[in-house]
Each structure stands twice: as structure tokens, then as C-alpha cells.
Design a protein around this motif. Structure first.
Motif, PDB file in Angstrom:
ATOM      1  N   ALA A   1       0.771  -1.147  -0.226  1.00  0.00           N
ATOM      2  CA  ALA A   1      -0.099   0.032  -0.009  1.00  0.00           C
ATOM      3  C   ALA A   1       0.915   1.339   0.047  1.00  0.00           C
ATOM      4  CB  ALA A   1      -1.020   0.103   1.134  1.00  0.00           C
ATOM      5  N   ILE A   2       0.517   2.090  -0.874  1.00  0.00           N
ATOM      6  CA  ILE A   2       1.258   3.352  -1.072  1.00  0.00           C
ATOM      7  C   ILE A   2       0.305   4.583  -0.771  1.00  0.00           C
ATOM      8  CG2 ILE A   2       3.222   2.364  -2.190  1.00  0.00           C
ATOM      9  CD1 ILE A   2       1.994   3.341  -4.655  1.00  0.00           C
ATOM     10  N   SER A   3       1.125   6.058  -0.837  1.00  0.00           N
ATOM     11  CA  SER A   3       0.308   7.362  -0.820  1.00  0.00           C
ATOM     12  C   SER A   3      -0.273   7.605  -2.147  1.00  0.00           C
ATOM     13  CB  SER A   3       0.673   8.217   0.209  1.00  0.00           C
ATOM     14  OG  SER A   3       2.143   8.588  -0.366  1.00  0.00           O
ATOM     15  N   ASP A   4       0.907   7.440  -3.193  1.00  0.00           N
ATOM     16  CA  ASP A   4       0.399   8.019  -4.539  1.00  0.00           C
ATOM     17  C   ASP A   4       1.008   6.926  -5.282  1.00  0.00           C
ATOM     18  OD1 ASP A   4       3.072   9.436  -5.291  1.00  0.00           O
ATOM     19  OD2 ASP A   4       2.558  10.218  -3.527  1.00  0.00           O
ATOM     20  N   LEU A   5       0.416   7.194  -6.765  1.00  0.00           N
ATOM     21  CA  LEU A   5       0.790   6.022  -7.580  1.00  0.00           C
ATOM     22  C   LEU A   5       0.841   6.979  -9.010  1.00  0.00           C
ATOM     23  CD1 LEU A   5       1.491   3.050  -8.358  1.00  0.00           C
ATOM     24  CD2 LEU A   5      -0.856   3.118  -9.044  1.00  0.00           C
ATOM     25  N   THR A   6       1.963   6.741  -9.795  1.00  0.00           N
ATOM     26  CA  THR A   6       2.233   7.400 -11.246  1.00  0.00           C
ATOM     27  C   THR A   6       2.408   6.433 -12.203  1.00  0.00           C
ATOM     28  OG1 THR A   6       3.387   9.336 -10.151  1.00  0.00           O
ATOM     29  CG2 THR A   6       3.353   9.337 -12.506  1.00  0.00           C
ATOM     30  N   VAL A   7       1.693   6.184 -13.314  1.00  0.00           N
ATOM     31  CA  VAL A   7       1.869   5.386 -14.319  1.00  0.00           C
ATOM     32  C   VAL A   7       2.145   6.247 -15.750  1.00  0.00           C
ATOM     33  CG1 VAL A   7       0.691   3.807 -15.842  1.00  0.00           C
ATOM     34  CG2 VAL A   7       0.338   3.629 -13.370  1.00  0.00           C
ATOM     35  N   THR A   8       3.142   6.167 -16.413  1.00  0.00           N
ATOM     36  CA  THR A   8       3.252   6.837 -17.445  1.00  0.00           C
ATOM     37  C   THR A   8       3.785   6.098 -18.770  1.00  0.00           C
ATOM     38  OG1 THR A   8       5.687   7.109 -16.838  1.00  0.00           O
ATOM     39  CG2 THR A   8       4.255   8.943 -16.214  1.00  0.00           C
ATOM     40  N   PHE A   9       3.792   6.684 -19.827  1.00  0.00           N
ATOM     41  CA  PHE A   9       3.955   6.150 -21.263  1.00  0.00           C
ATOM     42  C   PHE A   9       4.767   6.911 -21.989  1.00  0.00           C
ATOM     43  CE2 PHE A   9       0.123   3.748 -19.635  1.00  0.00           C
ATOM     44  CZ  PHE A   9       0.315   2.454 -19.836  1.00  0.00           C
ATOM     45  N   LYS A  10       5.683   6.350 -22.632  1.00  0.00           N
ATOM     46  CA  LYS A  10       6.363   7.118 -23.674  1.00  0.00           C
ATOM     47  C   LYS A  10       6.268   6.496 -25.030  1.00  0.00           C
ATOM     48  CE  LYS A  10      10.823   9.467 -24.540  1.00  0.00           C
ATOM     49  NZ  LYS A  10      12.116   9.794 -24.257  1.00  0.00           N
ATOM     50  N   ARG A  11       5.496   7.210 -25.779  1.00  0.00           N
ATOM     51  CA  ARG A  11       5.392   6.592 -27.207  1.00  0.00           C
ATOM     52  C   ARG A  11       6.544   6.797 -27.767  1.00  0.00           C
ATOM     53  NH1 ARG A  11       0.768  10.408 -29.309  1.00  0.00           N
ATOM     54  NH2 ARG A  11       1.479   9.601 -31.139  1.00  0.00           N
ATOM     55  N   PRO A  12       6.994   6.010 -28.842  1.00  0.00           N
ATOM     56  CA  PRO A  12       6.018   4.885 -29.125  1.00  0.00           C
ATOM     57  C   PRO A  12       5.956   3.455 -28.513  1.00  0.00           C
ATOM     58  CG  PRO A  12       7.825   4.584 -30.429  1.00  0.00           C
ATOM     59  CD  PRO A  12       8.027   5.817 -29.815  1.00  0.00           C
ATOM     60  N   ASN A  13       6.663   3.511 -27.393  1.00  0.00           N
ATOM     61  CA  ASN A  13       6.845   2.278 -26.490  1.00  0.00           C
ATOM     62  C   ASN A  13       5.313   1.960 -25.760  1.00  0.00           C
ATOM     63  OD1 ASN A  13       9.597   2.203 -27.222  1.00  0.00           O
ATOM     64  ND2 ASN A  13      10.110   3.561 -25.444  1.00  0.00           N
ATOM     65  N   PRO A  14       5.339   0.689 -25.852  1.00  0.00           N
ATOM     66  CA  PRO A  14       3.849   0.089 -25.086  1.00  0.00           C
ATOM     67  C   PRO A  14       4.113  -0.119 -23.704  1.00  0.00           C
ATOM     68  CG  PRO A  14       4.859  -1.730 -26.238  1.00  0.00           C
ATOM     69  CD  PRO A  14       5.735  -0.587 -26.649  1.00  0.00           C
ATOM     70  N   ASP A  15       5.371  -0.105 -23.246  1.00  0.00           N
ATOM     71  CA  ASP A  15       5.701  -0.238 -21.907  1.00  0.00           C
ATOM     72  C   ASP A  15       5.166   0.680 -20.927  1.00  0.00           C
ATOM     73  OD1 ASP A  15       6.926  -2.576 -22.784  1.00  0.00           O
ATOM     74  OD2 ASP A  15       8.958  -1.904 -22.502  1.00  0.00           O
ATOM     75  N   ALA A  16       4.723   0.441 -19.723  1.00  0.00           N
ATOM     76  CA  ALA A  16       4.355   1.389 -18.708  1.00  0.00           C
ATOM     77  C   ALA A  16       5.478   1.607 -17.527  1.00  0.00           C
ATOM     78  CB  ALA A  16       3.254   0.849 -17.962  1.00  0.00           C
ATOM     79  N   ILE A  17       5.654   2.805 -17.301  1.00  0.00           N
ATOM     80  CA  ILE A  17       6.674   3.306 -16.112  1.00  0.00           C
ATOM     81  C   ILE A  17       5.797   3.662 -15.219  1.00  0.00           C
ATOM     82  CG2 ILE A  17       8.351   4.820 -15.290  1.00  0.00           C
ATOM     83  CD1 ILE A  17       8.721   5.309 -18.592  1.00  0.00           C
ATOM     84  N   ILE A  18       5.876   2.687 -13.888  1.00  0.00           N
ATOM     85  CA  ILE A  18       4.978   2.756 -12.694  1.00  0.00           C
ATOM     86  C   ILE A  18       5.972   2.730 -11.519  1.00  0.00           C
ATOM     87  CG2 ILE A  18       3.185   1.537 -11.373  1.00  0.00           C
ATOM     88  CD1 ILE A  18       3.043  -0.675 -13.806  1.00  0.00           C
TER      89      ILE A  18
END
Length: 114
Positions: free
Chosen positions: A62-79
Motif C-alpha cells: 500500500a502506498i500514498s500515491d501512484l504514477t503510471v506513464t507511457f512514452k510513445r511509441p513504446n507500449p511499456d508502462a513506467i510505474i
């Protein structure tokens, strides 16, 4: 001619604002939502929908905030978690007090709803 994509885009969830999410441009490309970034839209849910207590998870923590980003054109998520630590999966559980729904994102970019 291939387009060049330089700015990742993402979504930001925080326990301190449990009735909203932010869609943002990660201007400094650090994988986290912070003051150097550009908020594109703040989406506010109806009053009875909130992030469930303990409902933000980095892997199984459990955490207090969560960020999910995507850098096109890559399909991978940065979490990343509250401290910027990478996560294999990020999970957000939303509740209306009667029912819960969870969205899980893997670092491979797969998004699932349960």
C-alpha cells in the motif's frame, strides 16, 4: 518520416485526493508527477466514488500515491510509487461504498479491470 515523441504522458493517483485523478505530461521525464510537469486534465469522480482505503498498491505494498506513464511509441508502462521506486504492477481500487472495482497496470503496458 517517423514522428519523434519526447514527452511521456501519464496518470497520477493520490490518497490525499481520493476522488480525482490527474492526466499529465511528464515534462521532466522522471516518471513521477511533480511540480515541473504539466497537468492536462483533472478528472473528478462523482461524490460517492473514491480510492478505497489502502487501495493504491505498488506490487502488493500500500502506498500514498501512484504514477503510471507511457512514452510513445513504446507500449511499456513506467510505474512508480510515492518515493519514485519502480513497480512491476500498479493497482488502484475504487469504491462507491457498496462495490469495488480494481484497475491493474503491468510494466509491460497491460491494463486489466476487475
Amino acid at each position: 518520416q517517423a514522428e519523434v515523441f519526447t514527452v511521456p504522458y501519464g496518470v497520477y493517483f493520490e490518497v490525499s485526493n481520493p476522488s480525482q485523478i490527474k492526466i499529465f505530461a511528464d515534462v521532466d521525464a522522471d516518471g513521477r508527477h511533480n511540480t515541473g510537469d504539466s497537468d492536462i486534465e483533472v478528472i473528478k469522480w462523482q461524490d460517492n466514488f473514491t480510492i478505497k482505503t489502502g487501495g493504491l498498491l505498488c506490487d502488493s505494498t500500500a502506498i500514498s500515491d501512484l504514477t503510471v506513464t507511457f512514452k510513445r511509441p513504446n507500449p511499456d508502462a513506467i510505474i512508480v510509487d510515492s518515493e519514485g521506486n519502480p513497480c512491476t504492477t500498479g493497482k488502484v481500487t475504487i469504491t462507491n461504498g457498496n462495490r469495488d472495482a480494481s484497475v491493474t497496470v503491468s510494466n509491460a503496458g497491460q491494463i486489466s479491470l476487475r
